[in-house]
Motif scaffolding. Structure first.
Motif, PDB file in Angstrom:
ATOM      1  N   ARG A  99      -2.439  -2.238   7.538  1.00 41.76           N
ATOM      2  CA  ARG A  99      -1.121  -2.029   7.038  1.00 41.76           C
ATOM      3  C   ARG A  99      -0.085  -2.902   7.733  1.00 41.76           C
ATOM      4  N   ASP A 134      -1.977   5.617  -2.895  1.00 43.41           N
ATOM      5  CA  ASP A 134      -2.384   4.180  -1.717  1.00 43.41           C
ATOM      6  C   ASP A 134      -1.983   4.689  -0.370  1.00 43.41           C
ATOM      7  N   GLU A 135      -0.628   5.086  -0.422  1.00 46.04           N
ATOM      8  CA  GLU A 135       0.072   5.665   0.774  1.00 46.04           C
ATOM      9  C   GLU A 135      -0.663   6.774   1.771  1.00 46.04           C
ATOM     10  N   LEU A 186      -5.564   6.526   0.010  1.00 44.74           N
ATOM     11  CA  LEU A 186      -6.606   5.296   0.333  1.00 44.74           C
ATOM     12  C   LEU A 186      -6.195   4.337   1.408  1.00 44.74           C
ATOM     13  N   SER A 187      -5.158   4.171   2.086  1.00 45.26           N
ATOM     14  CA  SER A 187      -4.905   3.456   3.115  1.00 45.26           C
ATOM     15  C   SER A 187      -5.002   4.495   4.359  1.00 45.26           C
ATOM     16  N   GLU A 247      -0.197  -6.502   6.922  1.00 45.44           N
ATOM     17  CA  GLU A 247       0.040  -7.136   5.577  1.00 45.44           C
ATOM     18  C   GLU A 247       1.564  -7.657   5.366  1.00 45.44           C
ATOM     19  N   ASP A 281     -13.217   0.317   0.201  1.00 44.76           N
ATOM     20  CA  ASP A 281     -11.891   0.540   0.144  1.00 44.76           C
ATOM     21  C   ASP A 281     -11.596  -0.251  -1.157  1.00 44.76           C
ATOM     22  N   ASP A 282     -12.035  -1.397  -1.522  1.00 46.60           N
ATOM     23  CA  ASP A 282     -11.935  -2.164  -2.662  1.00 46.60           C
ATOM     24  C   ASP A 282     -12.499  -1.365  -4.004  1.00 46.60           C
ATOM     25  N   GLU A 342      -7.477   2.079 -10.257  1.00 48.69           N
ATOM     26  CA  GLU A 342      -7.027   1.334 -11.181  1.00 48.69           C
ATOM     27  C   GLU A 342      -7.160   1.626 -12.575  1.00 48.69           C
ATOM     28  N   ARG A 377     -10.006   1.570  -4.938  1.00 45.36           N
ATOM     29  CA  ARG A 377      -8.966   1.072  -5.473  1.00 45.36           C
ATOM     30  C   ARG A 377      -9.023   0.390  -7.066  1.00 45.36           C
ATOM     31  N   ALA A 412       0.088   6.222  -8.286  1.00 42.88           N
ATOM     32  CA  ALA A 412      -0.732   5.371  -7.582  1.00 42.88           C
ATOM     33  C   ALA A 412      -0.440   4.825  -6.383  1.00 42.88           C
ATOM     34  N   ALA A 413       0.971   4.626  -6.127  1.00 45.73           N
ATOM     35  CA  ALA A 413       1.706   4.281  -4.959  1.00 45.73           C
ATOM     36  C   ALA A 413       1.428   5.045  -3.674  1.00 45.73           C
TER      37      ALA A 413
END
Lengths: 192, 192
Positions: B189, B174-175, B178-179, B192, B67-68, B75, B71, B170-171
């Protein structure tokens, strides 16, 4: 407009002349100049014509469910022809977009086209969220993901010959975005 | 390579000369020709240099969770500079890609770059699926969605001045991607 499409496919954007377009239309260049004045004006009209085609498709989907509408609109942006003509037209549009930073008329029309597409997608998503069919997502952000990924796929398709790009992207969008939007998405997928 | 970067930012791709690059490097054009023979060879080396930078980043993330890692790699493809220099460089790369259909050396190197990026993303996704951290997805298809959407966003950013495109994409990634890959994604989630 059809002659402009054919001339862009045949000649690309960079070397396109009013003569090329007039020849495709079987008309005189003076008639073309009478209607459009410059090649720039004609191409701006052509971009507006492409947008009108999308708007027409959008209106045709009125009355369908938000889910079906989104799928129809995504499909509209996929190539309906895998051949060299489609690739040449795609490259001509990219060349035109590359001119946007230097040519205000192209920039403004392309911004209008992009903004309108985004708004149309976002409208359908908002409609689905408000109707409780879609989960709570940011309509504009979601619309961007749909549009940018299809655009990137087309770019790799027409410049690097990545023929699987559009179909694989459509499949990924279906899985990660379209199906995931549905409040009862998992149930629907399981039922299929 | 740094001089080539600066020369591409300053001149774009179309009008770039060996002289421009030599001037940026503070070297003679004959030294440049000694090492690279032609502008084409130099630019192919420059594309390979960009890929090597990505590979370096990829190796740096070894040992991190899938996961990291994903990301970090996403990035890496986002602009680290919103200014005009970034936009000019992005446009120069697009111009270069537009040459790919006509120039085998560019096409092959760009295909290698794209293929490698896709494979790296897919490797990390596959690793996550096999470790049971990610749900069962098609690694290659998912990698394509990440890459194409970031590419499309950059295109609209640098040609039409859509400054929000990269961050919004990117957002959205992510939604929606990735998430959603995480098997315990909802729990994470919520925490967080």
């Amino acid at each position: 407009m059809e002659a402009t499409y054919r001339a862009l496919c045949a000649n690309g954007f960079a070397s396109l002349t009013m003569r090329d377009i007039a020849d495709e239309a079987g008309k005189s260049t003076s008639l073309l100049h009478y209607h459009y004045d410059t090649k720039r004006n004609l191409l701006v009209s052509f971009l507006a014509h492409l947008l009108a085609g999308f708007e027409e498709k959008f209106e045709e989907t009125e009355g369908e469910s938000p889910d079906d509408r989104l799928r129809s609109l995504v499909e509209r942006l996929l190539p309906d022809d895998d051949g060299e003509e489609y690739a040449r037209f795609g490259r001509a549009l990219m060349e035109l977009r590359m001119r946007a930073p230097h040519e205000e008329a192209y920039r403004e029309q392309l911004q209008t086209n992009m903004r309108t597409l985004r708004d149309r997608f976002a409208d359908v998503i908002r409609e689905g969220v408000e109707a409780g069919v879609f989960r709570e997502v940011d309509p504009d952000r979601t619309a961007r993901l749909l549009l940018y990924s299809l655009d990137g796929a087309r770019s790799f398709h027409v410049t690097l010959g990545d023929d699987d790009a559009p179909a694989e992207t459509a499949a990924a969008l279906d899985e990660f975005v379209l199906s995931s939007l549905l409040v009862d998405g998992d149930a629907e997928r399981d039922a299929e």
